[in-house]
Design a protein around this motif. Sequence first.
Motif, PDB file in Angstrom:
ATOM      1  N   GLY A   1       0.539  -1.080  -0.080  1.00 25.35           N
ATOM      2  CA  GLY A   1      -0.094  -0.645   0.234  1.00 25.35           C
ATOM      3  C   GLY A   1       0.685   1.217   0.214  1.00 25.35           C
ATOM      4  O   GLY A   1       2.149   0.973  -0.082  1.00 25.35           O
ATOM      5  N   ASN A   2       0.378   2.683  -0.175  1.00 25.30           N
ATOM      6  CA  ASN A   2       0.950   3.379   0.032  1.00 25.30           C
ATOM      7  C   ASN A   2       1.811   4.484   1.141  1.00 25.30           C
ATOM      8  O   ASN A   2       2.914   4.929   1.282  1.00 25.30           O
ATOM      9  N   GLY A   3       1.538   3.389   2.227  1.00 25.69           N
ATOM     10  CA  GLY A   3       2.795   3.629   2.962  1.00 25.69           C
ATOM     11  C   GLY A   3       2.568   4.338   4.244  1.00 25.69           C
ATOM     12  O   GLY A   3       3.202   4.328   5.395  1.00 25.69           O
ATOM     13  N   ASP A   4       1.472   5.377   4.497  1.00 31.87           N
ATOM     14  CA  ASP A   4       0.954   6.026   5.724  1.00 31.87           C
ATOM     15  C   ASP A   4       0.394   4.809   7.012  1.00 31.87           C
ATOM     16  O   ASP A   4      -0.140   3.916   6.473  1.00 31.87           O
ATOM     17  N   GLU A   5       0.836   6.205   7.508  1.00 32.68           N
ATOM     18  CA  GLU A   5       0.747   4.638   9.016  1.00 32.68           C
ATOM     19  C   GLU A   5      -1.249   5.519   9.583  1.00 32.68           C
ATOM     20  O   GLU A   5      -1.621   6.512   9.598  1.00 32.68           O
ATOM     21  N   ARG A   6      -1.515   4.434   9.855  1.00 32.16           N
ATOM     22  CA  ARG A   6      -2.545   4.364   9.994  1.00 32.16           C
ATOM     23  C   ARG A   6      -2.538   6.100  12.068  1.00 32.16           C
ATOM     24  O   ARG A   6      -1.212   5.693  12.699  1.00 32.16           O
ATOM     25  N   PRO A   7      -3.505   6.877  12.521  1.00 34.24           N
ATOM     26  CA  PRO A   7      -3.560   7.451  13.359  1.00 34.24           C
ATOM     27  C   PRO A   7      -3.767   6.951  14.282  1.00 34.24           C
ATOM     28  O   PRO A   7      -4.535   5.531  14.711  1.00 34.24           O
ATOM     29  N   SER A   8      -2.482   7.010  15.466  1.00 34.79           N
ATOM     30  CA  SER A   8      -2.616   6.524  17.158  1.00 34.79           C
ATOM     31  C   SER A   8      -2.710   7.719  18.162  1.00 34.79           C
ATOM     32  O   SER A   8      -2.249   6.922  19.100  1.00 34.79           O
ATOM     33  N   ASN A   9      -2.760   8.636  17.476  1.00 27.82           N
ATOM     34  CA  ASN A   9      -2.924   9.476  18.994  1.00 27.82           C
ATOM     35  C   ASN A   9      -4.101   9.460  19.497  1.00 27.82           C
ATOM     36  O   ASN A   9      -5.346  10.047  18.693  1.00 27.82           O
ATOM     37  N   HIS A  10      -3.957   9.072  20.684  1.00 24.46           N
ATOM     38  CA  HIS A  10      -5.587   8.631  20.889  1.00 24.46           C
ATOM     39  C   HIS A  10      -6.176   9.989  22.285  1.00 24.46           C
ATOM     40  O   HIS A  10      -6.687   9.530  23.392  1.00 24.46           O
ATOM     41  N   SER A  11      -5.077  10.585  22.760  1.00 20.57           N
ATOM     42  CA  SER A  11      -5.316  11.177  23.333  1.00 20.57           C
ATOM     43  C   SER A  11      -6.103  12.326  23.573  1.00 20.57           C
ATOM     44  O   SER A  11      -6.953  12.580  22.408  1.00 20.57           O
ATOM     45  N   SER A  12      -6.120  13.064  24.830  1.00 20.61           N
ATOM     46  CA  SER A  12      -7.825  13.699  24.625  1.00 20.61           C
ATOM     47  C   SER A  12      -7.177  15.566  24.081  1.00 20.61           C
ATOM     48  O   SER A  12      -7.485  16.464  24.878  1.00 20.61           O
ATOM     49  N   ASN A  13      -5.401  15.863  24.253  1.00 21.37           N
ATOM     50  CA  ASN A  13      -4.982  16.800  23.653  1.00 21.37           C
ATOM     51  C   ASN A  13      -5.865  18.024  23.334  1.00 21.37           C
ATOM     52  O   ASN A  13      -6.475  17.219  22.706  1.00 21.37           O
ATOM     53  N   PRO A  14      -5.700  19.194  23.228  1.00 20.51           N
ATOM     54  CA  PRO A  14      -6.619  19.667  21.860  1.00 20.51           C
ATOM     55  C   PRO A  14      -5.579  19.851  20.453  1.00 20.51           C
ATOM     56  O   PRO A  14      -4.604  19.605  20.564  1.00 20.51           O
ATOM     57  N   HIS A  15      -6.785  19.812  19.868  1.00 16.74           N
ATOM     58  CA  HIS A  15      -6.018  20.102  18.137  1.00 16.74           C
ATOM     59  C   HIS A  15      -6.474  21.584  17.561  1.00 16.74           C
ATOM     60  O   HIS A  15      -7.197  22.183  18.097  1.00 16.74           O
ATOM     61  N   LEU A  16      -5.586  21.996  17.163  1.00 11.55           N
ATOM     62  CA  LEU A  16      -4.709  23.373  16.741  1.00 11.55           C
ATOM     63  C   LEU A  16      -6.526  24.002  16.348  1.00 11.55           C
ATOM     64  O   LEU A  16      -6.635  25.022  16.228  1.00 11.55           O
ATOM     65  N   SER A  17      -6.750  23.019  15.179  1.00 14.12           N
ATOM     66  CA  SER A  17      -9.035  23.189  14.734  1.00 14.12           C
ATOM     67  C   SER A  17      -9.348  23.819  15.412  1.00 14.12           C
ATOM     68  O   SER A  17     -10.067  25.572  15.022  1.00 14.12           O
ATOM     69  N   GLU A  18      -9.268  23.470  17.225  1.00 11.68           N
ATOM     70  CA  GLU A  18     -10.223  24.110  18.329  1.00 11.68           C
ATOM     71  C   GLU A  18      -9.857  25.691  18.449  1.00 11.68           C
ATOM     72  O   GLU A  18      -9.771  26.098  18.491  1.00 11.68           O
ATOM     73  N   LEU A  19      -7.840  25.927  18.163  1.00  8.66           N
ATOM     74  CA  LEU A  19      -7.443  26.666  18.477  1.00  8.66           C
ATOM     75  C   LEU A  19      -8.192  28.022  17.767  1.00  8.66           C
ATOM     76  O   LEU A  19      -8.392  28.968  17.473  1.00  8.66           O
ATOM     77  N   ILE A  20      -7.701  27.478  16.485  1.00 13.34           N
ATOM     78  CA  ILE A  20      -7.739  28.702  14.859  1.00 13.34           C
ATOM     79  C   ILE A  20      -9.467  29.485  15.350  1.00 13.34           C
ATOM     80  O   ILE A  20      -9.804  30.458  14.693  1.00 13.34           O
ATOM     81  N   ASP A  21     -10.620  28.504  15.587  1.00 11.58           N
ATOM     82  CA  ASP A  21     -11.986  28.727  15.386  1.00 11.58           C
ATOM     83  C   ASP A  21     -12.100  30.087  16.488  1.00 11.58           C
ATOM     84  O   ASP A  21     -12.448  31.313  16.543  1.00 11.58           O
TER      85      ASP A  21
END
Length: 663
Positions: free
Chosen positions: A12-32
Amino acid sequence: MSRDDQNDVLFGNGDERPSNHSSNPHLSELIDQRRRQIIAGAGAVGALGFLGVLPQAVEAAEQAGKGVALKKRNRLPFDAVAISRADAITVPAGYRASVFVPWGTPISGRFPAFLEDASNSAQDQAEQVGMHHDGMHFFPADAQRGAGKRSNHGLLVFNNEYVDAPLLHPNGPTTVNGQRTSAEEVRKEINAHGVTIIEVRRGQGGEWQVVPGYLNRRITAATPMQMAGPARGHALLKTLHSPDGTASRGTQNNCAHGVTPWGTYLTCEENWAGYFATRDADLPRELKRYGLRATSRFGWDTLPGDEFQRFDATRKAASAEGDYRNEPNHFGWIVEIDPFDPDSQPVKHSALGRFAHEGLIFAPVQAGKPLVCYSGDDSQNEYIYKYVSRGKYLPWLRKPGRLLDEGTLYVARFNADGSGNWLALDLNDPAFQAACTAAGVSFADQGEVLINTRLAADIVGATKMDRPEWGAVNPDNGEVYFTLTNNSSRASADAANPRAANPYGHIIRWRENRRDHAGKGFNWDIFLLAGPQGDSQGPSGAALDERNILASPDGLWFDPDGRLWIQTDMSGSQLASGPFGNNQMLVAEPRTGEIKRFLVGPIGAEVTGISATPDFRTLFVNIQHPGEGSTPGNLLSTWPDGPGRRPRSATVVISREDGKRLM
């Protein structure tokens, strides 16, 4: 390399599955939140507004007396090229682009010629240019001790990120029930990975040639290497091959790169986790947090023999010294290579952290000050890091000592008010100790912290980002820029990641609160919001138009005159039917906010990797995986060799037709 398409099948194309399951805030929340704050205080921001040119950048240019000069001088003296889906390289009128050192070019040993049916042997591949060119740097021939000034002669060094196995072999890889059956094929794949080092020379007519010198060589996924820094000799690095945890073998999935102030090359291991398999039911955190699973990307682990079984991380012995449970811990590092010393052994610097490194960029170096560098973790919802050396940089020393082995690794937290903090990942730091205690997580030593860099960043509350990729530092004012390519796995937005679902990506930038970049605070803003004309915002604050719409910004580089070059890595529907055409390279003028499309690549290719000669008359640009998804019976591109020929990644040499400086 960046892809949102997840593909679990072999090859396959080689990208890894997302593995960050923490509750840390995402940058998109801050931009809003940040957007709402700026709208409320619009009078203070003035006409620039959010997502526009940083006010301090304009002020700095005016204070330097450059305001009038900027209006008179055309900093982007070319007409923007049009969007294209042609199987070719398109550059502006007055420029020329020629193909150089494609995959399979002979460079050393017996100098075996590339065979059109891809029937070259594994040993041939070890003596040829590797597959899928990526990050790259031109080292002038006089750069053994630093920058160098020679423009007609030097070393071209570039990464070979991964392989398209269906094209690497005459009829694709041989498998039976999902198992690899040919050791020769797998050795060829291993040898096609890594780094290519070539001595090159420019003729009087501007043409470039490979010099068959002793410096030409390949660094592959099997090359002997050494560990350095706090993790060297750690219990979690002990394997059957390296019972004392100090020796490593190979580097792979090398994406972007870095260049040290003392003239060595840094290659960065990105999507390395998929090369390994483990069938253990209960994975330790240093494997689980990095997304290892029961099947590997290429199936190298399914062949017998130590050279292949090292890719099987399943526990098979009574201790780590008897199997390869810890072999994945030898990857995810930044590797230093001395291009001018073919007898030297590459070194993996553990103090810089273990994750999916996209690249490494240095802040401007100052004699007597710490060395500072930045790296992004190119996976969905991962983080941006900064490293500050403990020792001081002394440019007159040929050997830099342990500047990359003794220091502090920080991770970024972006706040909604436009400020930011660097959070130390250091067992000696009281705040980190308190965060570990609050999370109920313990580390035996600093080596274990760095082997578990992602977990350490989770604990301190770093900000999740939309695939942090390449970075670049503006030579005019020291501002740091990073591409955030895209992210389709997120449902909410924050201040620094402004879209709940971000298929197009954006570019963020910040200014450190100390001139030497070694401080713990910064101020940030968005430089560019990629996308079509109806959903984008350029550096000037206006929507992008037909001259510059783009998606999935990836590669990033400042030229010596302070122009920002932006390369894209679209895939899937964005390439097939979106408004953007093929992947492209644009040039932005941060001082004015102007941006134009300079190059469009061939079908299915990523435009990636960029470097220039000191006289700025030659630009090297890499074209990766043209015709991505091709098979011997279904060629989706035939660039660069023409009809009926397999597509090959290659470097493109760009110059002006009149032989003058590029701009």
